[in-house]
Scaffold this motif. Sequence first.
Motif, PDB file in Angstrom:
ATOM      1  N   SER A 133      39.313  34.973  44.180  1.00 13.14           N
ATOM      2  CA  SER A 133      38.258  35.606  44.968  1.00 13.14           C
ATOM      3  C   SER A 133      38.401  35.149  46.410  1.00 13.14           C
ATOM      4  O   SER A 133      39.505  35.161  46.947  1.00 13.14           O
ATOM      5  N   GLU A 134      37.336  34.687  47.052  1.00 16.08           N
ATOM      6  CA  GLU A 134      37.475  34.273  48.452  1.00 16.08           C
ATOM      7  C   GLU A 134      38.326  33.008  48.552  1.00 16.08           C
ATOM      8  O   GLU A 134      38.402  32.222  47.605  1.00 16.08           O
ATOM      9  N   PRO A 135      39.011  32.807  49.684  1.00 15.79           N
ATOM     10  CA  PRO A 135      39.819  31.595  49.854  1.00 15.79           C
ATOM     11  C   PRO A 135      38.997  30.344  49.586  1.00 15.79           C
ATOM     12  O   PRO A 135      37.853  30.229  50.005  1.00 15.79           O
ATOM     13  N   GLY A 136      39.601  29.420  48.840  1.00 12.43           N
ATOM     14  CA  GLY A 136      38.937  28.170  48.501  1.00 12.43           C
ATOM     15  C   GLY A 136      38.299  28.176  47.134  1.00 12.43           C
ATOM     16  O   GLY A 136      38.017  27.115  46.571  1.00 12.43           O
ATOM     17  N   ALA A 137      38.058  29.362  46.576  1.00 18.57           N
ATOM     18  CA  ALA A 137      37.445  29.442  45.246  1.00 18.57           C
ATOM     19  C   ALA A 137      38.470  29.096  44.175  1.00 18.57           C
ATOM     20  O   ALA A 137      39.681  29.218  44.375  1.00 18.57           O
ATOM     21  N   SER A 138      37.982  28.661  43.023  1.00 14.74           N
ATOM     22  CA  SER A 138      38.884  28.313  41.923  1.00 14.74           C
ATOM     23  C   SER A 138      39.564  29.564  41.372  1.00 14.74           C
ATOM     24  O   SER A 138      38.918  30.605  41.227  1.00 14.74           O
ATOM     25  N   PRO A 139      40.849  29.488  41.064  1.00 12.80           N
ATOM     26  CA  PRO A 139      41.545  30.652  40.500  1.00 12.80           C
ATOM     27  C   PRO A 139      41.144  30.887  39.053  1.00 12.80           C
ATOM     28  O   PRO A 139      40.822  29.950  38.314  1.00 12.80           O
ATOM     29  N   GLY A 199      38.646  37.128  53.213  1.00 15.87           N
ATOM     30  CA  GLY A 199      39.697  37.639  52.349  1.00 15.87           C
ATOM     31  C   GLY A 199      39.119  38.358  51.139  1.00 15.87           C
ATOM     32  O   GLY A 199      38.036  38.015  50.649  1.00 15.87           O
ATOM     33  N   ARG A 200      39.788  39.349  50.674  1.00 16.33           N
ATOM     34  CA  ARG A 200      39.307  40.094  49.511  1.00 16.33           C
ATOM     35  C   ARG A 200      39.859  39.479  48.228  1.00 16.33           C
ATOM     36  O   ARG A 200      40.771  38.647  48.251  1.00 16.33           O
ATOM     37  N   VAL A 201      39.314  39.907  47.107  1.00 18.26           N
ATOM     38  CA  VAL A 201      39.811  39.447  45.811  1.00 18.26           C
ATOM     39  C   VAL A 201      41.238  39.963  45.627  1.00 18.26           C
ATOM     40  O   VAL A 201      41.525  41.138  45.887  1.00 18.26           O
ATOM     41  N   ILE A 202      42.124  39.082  45.229  1.00 13.33           N
ATOM     42  CA  ILE A 202      43.499  39.502  44.958  1.00 13.33           C
ATOM     43  C   ILE A 202      43.884  39.098  43.540  1.00 13.33           C
ATOM     44  O   ILE A 202      43.328  38.151  42.964  1.00 13.33           O
ATOM     45  N   ARG A 203      44.844  39.832  42.997  1.00 17.55           N
ATOM     46  CA  ARG A 203      45.300  39.592  41.635  1.00 17.55           C
ATOM     47  C   ARG A 203      46.817  39.706  41.614  1.00 17.55           C
ATOM     48  O   ARG A 203      47.380  40.650  42.181  1.00 17.55           O
ATOM     49  N   PHE A 204      47.468  38.743  40.988  1.00 18.43           N
ATOM     50  CA  PHE A 204      48.928  38.779  40.918  1.00 18.43           C
ATOM     51  C   PHE A 204      49.394  38.211  39.588  1.00 18.43           C
ATOM     52  O   PHE A 204      48.636  37.540  38.871  1.00 18.43           O
ATOM     53  N   LEU A 205      50.632  38.513  39.254  1.00 19.46           N
ATOM     54  CA  LEU A 205      51.267  37.929  38.080  1.00 19.46           C
ATOM     55  C   LEU A 205      52.189  36.808  38.535  1.00 19.46           C
ATOM     56  O   LEU A 205      52.912  36.943  39.516  1.00 19.46           O
ATOM     57  N   HIS A 206      52.156  35.719  37.813  1.00 22.39           N
ATOM     58  CA  HIS A 206      53.028  34.566  38.070  1.00 22.39           C
ATOM     59  C   HIS A 206      53.970  34.432  36.873  1.00 22.39           C
ATOM     60  O   HIS A 206      53.535  34.312  35.728  1.00 22.39           O
ATOM     61  N   THR A 207      55.261  34.490  37.141  1.00 20.89           N
ATOM     62  CA  THR A 207      56.280  34.359  36.100  1.00 20.89           C
ATOM     63  C   THR A 207      57.437  33.544  36.664  1.00 20.89           C
ATOM     64  O   THR A 207      57.489  33.277  37.875  1.00 20.89           O
TER      65      THR A 207
END
Length: 384
Positions: free
Chosen positions: A236-242, A3-11
């Motif tokens: 980052s990759e699945p399983g890594a800390s956010p 999986g690639r690095v992803i970025r999202f907003l949580h509201t």
Amino acid sequence: MEGRVIRFLHTADWQIGTQFGQFEPDEAAHLAQARLDTVRRIADEAAARNVDAVLVAGDVFDLQTVSDTVIRRLFGALQAFSGPWIMLPGNHDAALVESVWTRAQRLNCIAPNVRVVLEPGVLLLDACRCALLCAPLTQRITYDDTTGFFDTAETPPGYHRIGLAHGSVSGILQEGIDSSNPIAPTRAASARLDYLALGDWHGHLRVDERTWYAGTHEQDRFRANDPGFMLDVTLSEPGASPQVEAVRVGQYQWHRWDETISVPTDVDALKARLAALGSPDVLRVSVNGTAALADAEALHVALEEARARVRALRVDLSGLQVLPTADDLAELGAQSGYLAKVVARLRGLQEDPEADPQQLKRAAEALLLLARFQRELPRDARSA
């Protein structure tokens, strides 16, 4: 394939359509409008930060019965960000058979990039290799953990697992929660989630490394629990800390002051604090204690001046006793005669141990009003 690095907003907890009935109508209108304006700010930020998605963890609307115009305005406020919006019904806007969401569908105002999740399940965002495990509320109150199925939900290999839910993490939120909808405190671990995006608590809160409440985007209560934020989350990759960054987006800050007046310098200190407030502030102030008439008048003027500067103001002076000094009475010409009897009667009401709060408030207001009328008269026309 990784999986690639992803970025999202949580509201969460936008509660569009809140009425704010405790305030004056013009103040309430501004506070309600701010909730929409801050949604637009979130959309602008999402575009500027080039995020992969915006996750809204429940209570987009405050009521099922908001007007069609409010519904249209909300979805219109999302236009600045053309990426995916994922919206989850919460306890205020639960996915009932007939709901605010079904009305929005009939109004045809939900853009194609906005996904409203009306049923529990897994939603795949293939573009960023992300699997969203979604637990919408289908009734206002539930007693079962709606996130229970997360543990056994299957997702494609290499996809990030992100939970989206609305409710109270058991044992974490001890008081002041909106609903009883329980969520297990171990859900992120048991469901192997990279991140669990929650709504319901109105302040942003870290439950654990992978479990977060975003809080309401625009403060709506007199409670110091860090509202007015959105969360910018990078995986980052699945399983890594956010990586989680709290970003302030709220327009107004609410303050609750409980003040006690016992000496004139207490009035001076409160006047200084009031003078420091401005247009971003919403204030509820309760004043108790005792003050000379001149000090009480000065405080009253300071409060009215603050009312003209702040966004909204609620004042409770029912606990403040106004006790005219000899100098106050001399200035008003109330040392003897009928006026002195009126002042004595009002002071007697204030000192009555059985007086109710409204009676105390009226007595203090009457003394202030009497003082204002007397000061407006020429000195030689004042009662003697």
